[in-house]
Design a protein around this motif. Structure first.
Motif, PDB file in Angstrom:
ATOM      1  N   PHE A   1      20.198  27.153 113.150  1.00 14.68           N
ATOM      2  CA  PHE A   1      21.187  27.215 114.214  1.00 14.68           C
ATOM      3  C   PHE A   1      22.094  26.002 114.071  1.00 14.68           C
ATOM      4  O   PHE A   1      21.630  24.871 114.044  1.00 14.68           O
ATOM      5  CB  PHE A   1      20.507  27.215 115.582  1.00 14.68           C
ATOM      6  N   LYS A   2      23.397  26.238 113.973  1.00 10.97           N
ATOM      7  CA  LYS A   2      24.358  25.144 113.814  1.00 10.97           C
ATOM      8  C   LYS A   2      25.208  24.934 115.058  1.00 10.97           C
ATOM      9  O   LYS A   2      25.645  23.829 115.325  1.00 10.97           O
ATOM     10  CB  LYS A   2      25.263  25.396 112.599  1.00 10.97           C
ATOM     11  N   ASN A   3      25.489  25.997 115.796  1.00 13.07           N
ATOM     12  CA  ASN A   3      26.276  25.923 117.023  1.00 13.07           C
ATOM     13  C   ASN A   3      25.501  26.589 118.149  1.00 13.07           C
ATOM     14  O   ASN A   3      25.271  27.797 118.106  1.00 13.07           O
ATOM     15  CB  ASN A   3      27.631  26.624 116.852  1.00 13.07           C
ATOM     16  N   ILE A   4      25.134  25.790 119.127  1.00 11.48           N
ATOM     17  CA  ILE A   4      24.322  26.291 120.236  1.00 11.48           C
ATOM     18  C   ILE A   4      25.081  26.105 121.549  1.00 11.48           C
ATOM     19  O   ILE A   4      25.557  25.008 121.840  1.00 11.48           O
ATOM     20  CB  ILE A   4      22.978  25.542 120.321  1.00 11.48           C
ATOM     21  N   ILE A   5      25.182  27.187 122.302  1.00  8.02           N
ATOM     22  CA  ILE A   5      25.722  27.102 123.659  1.00  8.02           C
ATOM     23  C   ILE A   5      24.547  26.971 124.609  1.00  8.02           C
ATOM     24  O   ILE A   5      23.576  27.738 124.526  1.00  8.02           O
ATOM     25  CB  ILE A   5      26.554  28.341 124.022  1.00  8.02           C
ATOM     26  N   VAL A   6      24.637  25.991 125.496  1.00  8.08           N
ATOM     27  CA  VAL A   6      23.610  25.782 126.510  1.00  8.08           C
ATOM     28  C   VAL A   6      24.242  26.138 127.852  1.00  8.08           C
ATOM     29  O   VAL A   6      25.107  25.420 128.350  1.00  8.08           O
ATOM     30  CB  VAL A   6      23.105  24.322 126.526  1.00  8.08           C
TER      31      VAL A   6
ATOM     32  N   LEU B   1      27.696  22.450 126.035  1.00 12.38           N
ATOM     33  CA  LEU B   1      27.133  22.638 127.358  1.00 12.38           C
ATOM     34  C   LEU B   1      28.168  23.386 128.182  1.00 12.38           C
ATOM     35  O   LEU B   1      29.319  22.964 128.288  1.00 12.38           O
ATOM     36  CB  LEU B   1      26.807  21.291 128.000  1.00 12.38           C
ATOM     37  N   PHE B   2      27.764  24.512 128.751  1.00 16.70           N
ATOM     38  CA  PHE B   2      28.714  25.382 129.445  1.00 16.70           C
ATOM     39  C   PHE B   2      28.204  25.746 130.825  1.00 16.70           C
ATOM     40  O   PHE B   2      27.037  26.053 131.003  1.00 16.70           O
ATOM     41  CB  PHE B   2      28.967  26.656 128.624  1.00 16.70           C
ATOM     42  N   HIS B   3      29.109  25.691 131.793  1.00 20.20           N
ATOM     43  CA  HIS B   3      28.786  26.098 133.155  1.00 20.20           C
ATOM     44  C   HIS B   3      29.834  27.111 133.608  1.00 20.20           C
ATOM     45  O   HIS B   3      31.031  26.833 133.560  1.00 20.20           O
ATOM     46  CB  HIS B   3      28.801  24.892 134.100  1.00 20.20           C
ATOM     47  N   ALA B   4      29.372  28.274 134.031  1.00 17.76           N
ATOM     48  CA  ALA B   4      30.253  29.297 134.598  1.00 17.76           C
ATOM     49  C   ALA B   4      30.198  29.170 136.113  1.00 17.76           C
ATOM     50  O   ALA B   4      29.129  29.312 136.711  1.00 17.76           O
ATOM     51  CB  ALA B   4      29.819  30.689 134.162  1.00 17.76           C
ATOM     52  N   ILE B   5      31.326  28.874 136.717  1.00 23.63           N
ATOM     53  CA  ILE B   5      31.393  28.717 138.167  1.00 23.63           C
ATOM     54  C   ILE B   5      31.709  30.084 138.759  1.00 23.63           C
ATOM     55  O   ILE B   5      32.799  30.622 138.572  1.00 23.63           O
ATOM     56  CB  ILE B   5      32.467  27.684 138.563  1.00 23.63           C
ATOM     57  N   SER B   6      30.742  30.625 139.460  1.00 23.97           N
ATOM     58  CA  SER B   6      30.878  31.957 140.026  1.00 23.97           C
ATOM     59  C   SER B   6      31.716  31.900 141.301  1.00 23.97           C
ATOM     60  O   SER B   6      31.496  31.068 142.169  1.00 23.97           O
ATOM     61  CB  SER B   6      29.488  32.520 140.341  1.00 23.97           C
ATOM     62  N   VAL B   7      32.690  32.789 141.382  1.00 23.01           N
ATOM     63  CA  VAL B   7      33.497  32.904 142.592  1.00 23.01           C
ATOM     64  C   VAL B   7      33.002  34.127 143.342  1.00 23.01           C
ATOM     65  O   VAL B   7      33.060  35.241 142.824  1.00 23.01           O
ATOM     66  CB  VAL B   7      34.993  33.056 142.256  1.00 23.01           C
ATOM     67  N   GLU B   8      32.497  33.896 144.527  1.00 19.79           N
ATOM     68  CA  GLU B   8      31.965  34.992 145.320  1.00 19.79           C
ATOM     69  C   GLU B   8      33.093  35.902 145.799  1.00 19.79           C
ATOM     70  O   GLU B   8      34.101  35.441 146.308  1.00 19.79           O
ATOM     71  CB  GLU B   8      31.186  34.454 146.519  1.00 19.79           C
ATOM     72  N   VAL B   9      32.912  37.191 145.627  1.00 16.72           N
ATOM     73  CA  VAL B   9      33.902  38.168 146.071  1.00 16.72           C
ATOM     74  C   VAL B   9      34.094  38.069 147.585  1.00 16.72           C
ATOM     75  O   VAL B   9      35.187  38.258 148.099  1.00 16.72           O
ATOM     76  CB  VAL B   9      33.471  39.599 145.674  1.00 16.72           C
ATOM     77  N   ALA B  10      33.028  37.700 148.287  1.00 14.30           N
ATOM     78  CA  ALA B  10      33.110  37.586 149.746  1.00 14.30           C
ATOM     79  C   ALA B  10      34.111  36.520 150.168  1.00 14.30           C
ATOM     80  O   ALA B  10      34.619  36.552 151.288  1.00 14.30           O
ATOM     81  CB  ALA B  10      31.739  37.254 150.326  1.00 14.30           C
ATOM     82  N   GLY B  11      34.423  35.588 149.304  1.00 16.12           N
ATOM     83  CA  GLY B  11      35.364  34.533 149.631  1.00 16.12           C
ATOM     84  C   GLY B  11      36.811  34.980 149.571  1.00 16.12           C
ATOM     85  O   GLY B  11      37.700  34.268 150.012  1.00 16.12           O
ATOM     86  N   GLU B  12      37.049  36.132 149.020  1.00 24.31           N
ATOM     87  CA  GLU B  12      38.416  36.621 148.903  1.00 24.31           C
ATOM     88  C   GLU B  12      38.830  37.286 150.204  1.00 24.31           C
ATOM     89  O   GLU B  12      38.184  38.196 150.685  1.00 24.31           O
ATOM     90  CB  GLU B  12      38.517  37.626 147.751  1.00 24.31           C
ATOM     91  N   VAL B  13      39.940  36.811 150.798  1.00 25.37           N
ATOM     92  CA  VAL B  13      40.375  37.333 152.088  1.00 25.37           C
ATOM     93  C   VAL B  13      41.557  38.273 151.966  1.00 25.37           C
ATOM     94  O   VAL B  13      41.896  38.954 152.922  1.00 25.37           O
ATOM     95  CB  VAL B  13      40.731  36.181 153.057  1.00 25.37           C
ATOM     96  N   GLY B  14      42.192  38.335 150.807  1.00 22.20           N
ATOM     97  CA  GLY B  14      43.369  39.177 150.640  1.00 22.20           C
ATOM     98  C   GLY B  14      43.162  40.616 151.085  1.00 22.20           C
ATOM     99  O   GLY B  14      43.977  41.154 151.838  1.00 22.20           O
ATOM    100  N   PRO B  15      42.068  41.276 150.667  1.00 22.66           N
ATOM    101  CA  PRO B  15      41.877  42.673 151.050  1.00 22.66           C
ATOM    102  C   PRO B  15      41.683  42.875 152.553  1.00 22.66           C
ATOM    103  O   PRO B  15      41.879  43.970 153.053  1.00 22.66           O
ATOM    104  CB  PRO B  15      40.608  43.089 150.298  1.00 22.66           C
ATOM    105  N   LEU B  16      41.301  41.821 153.283  1.00 26.38           N
ATOM    106  CA  LEU B  16      41.050  41.969 154.712  1.00 26.38           C
ATOM    107  C   LEU B  16      42.332  41.921 155.542  1.00 26.38           C
ATOM    108  O   LEU B  16      42.354  42.389 156.666  1.00 26.38           O
ATOM    109  CB  LEU B  16      40.102  40.863 155.203  1.00 26.38           C
ATOM    110  N   LEU B  17      43.383  41.336 154.984  1.00 19.80           N
ATOM    111  CA  LEU B  17      44.619  41.194 155.744  1.00 19.80           C
ATOM    112  C   LEU B  17      45.199  42.565 156.077  1.00 19.80           C
ATOM    113  O   LEU B  17      45.304  43.433 155.231  1.00 19.80           O
ATOM    114  CB  LEU B  17      45.641  40.363 154.961  1.00 19.80           C
ATOM    115  N   GLY B  18      45.557  42.733 157.341  1.00 18.03           N
ATOM    116  CA  GLY B  18      46.186  43.975 157.754  1.00 18.03           C
ATOM    117  C   GLY B  18      45.237  45.143 157.860  1.00 18.03           C
ATOM    118  O   GLY B  18      45.666  46.281 157.934  1.00 18.03           O
ATOM    119  N   THR B  19      43.925  44.903 157.889  1.00 17.34           N
ATOM    120  CA  THR B  19      42.974  46.013 157.971  1.00 17.34           C
ATOM    121  C   THR B  19      42.374  46.149 159.353  1.00 17.34           C
ATOM    122  O   THR B  19      41.457  46.923 159.549  1.00 17.34           O
ATOM    123  CB  THR B  19      41.824  45.828 156.956  1.00 17.34           C
ATOM    124  N   GLY B  20      42.874  45.364 160.308  1.00 18.07           N
ATOM    125  CA  GLY B  20      42.367  45.484 161.662  1.00 18.07           C
ATOM    126  C   GLY B  20      41.097  44.706 161.909  1.00 18.07           C
ATOM    127  O   GLY B  20      40.413  44.942 162.891  1.00 18.07           O
TER     128      GLY B  20
END
Length: 177
Positions: free
Chosen positions: A3-8, A36-55
């Protein structure tokens, strides 16, 4: 085959130091370069765009305020992740290893596989949170996704250091006599 290139793939779980330890040991033996890699997860629940104008009671100003809070939370998370990755890099460099770090915001499983393809990596080392049954079915498993979609080998580090002592295998019952 070496192994020469390892992603952690690291996260903020208590298991991350154990995953890093395994990666450092293997990189020492193989003379491998680490990303060394970190994927920062963005929760879908944090998105407010779809809620606008839905009552649901959100007006435009409230939606913008929630988006600003969400953005602020993401920026704070990025700063924390960067600090953690820099500390992990210093640890690897102190052992004489060639190491870099990277992070991205998005879906962890696909981001890890994308990073592995870009490098290109020979191996991905990652942890497993141990979700089982319905929880794993509903929330999914990043390690399961990576195992099935990565172009290279995947080493999954199981378990976390136990803080609770193991119960004795057998207990002796004092005899009355």
């Amino acid at each position: 085959m070496g192994f020469k290139n390892i992603i952690v793939a690291l996260d903020r779980s208590p298991q991350a130091p154990l995953v890093l330890e395994q990666a450092l040991d293997l990189a020492q033996k193989e003379g491998a370069k680490l990303l060394l890699f970190h994927a920062i997860s963005v929760e879908v629940a944090g998105e407010v765009g779809p809620l606008l104008g839905t009552g649901v009671g959100l007006d435009l100003a409230a939606g913008k305020a929630l988006q600003q809070i969400h953005q602020s939370n993401i920026e704070a998370e990025i700063a924390h992740v960067r600090d953690n990755l820099q500390a992990f890099c210093r640890q690897a460099k102190s052992q004489g290893l060639d190491v870099e770090f990277s992070y991205e915001v998005g879906d962890p499983g696909s981001l890890i596989c994308d990073q592995a393809a870009k490098l290109p990596a020979d191996l991905i080392i990652m942890g497993r949170r141990g979700r089982q049954g319905l929880t794993e079915f509903l929330l999914g498993s990043v390690s399961n996704y990576v195992i099935h979609h990565a172009h290279c080998s995947v080493l999954v580090v199981q378990g976390t250091p136990s803080l609770i002592p193991e119960p004795p295998l057998s207990a002796s019952i004092p005899s009355d006599g």
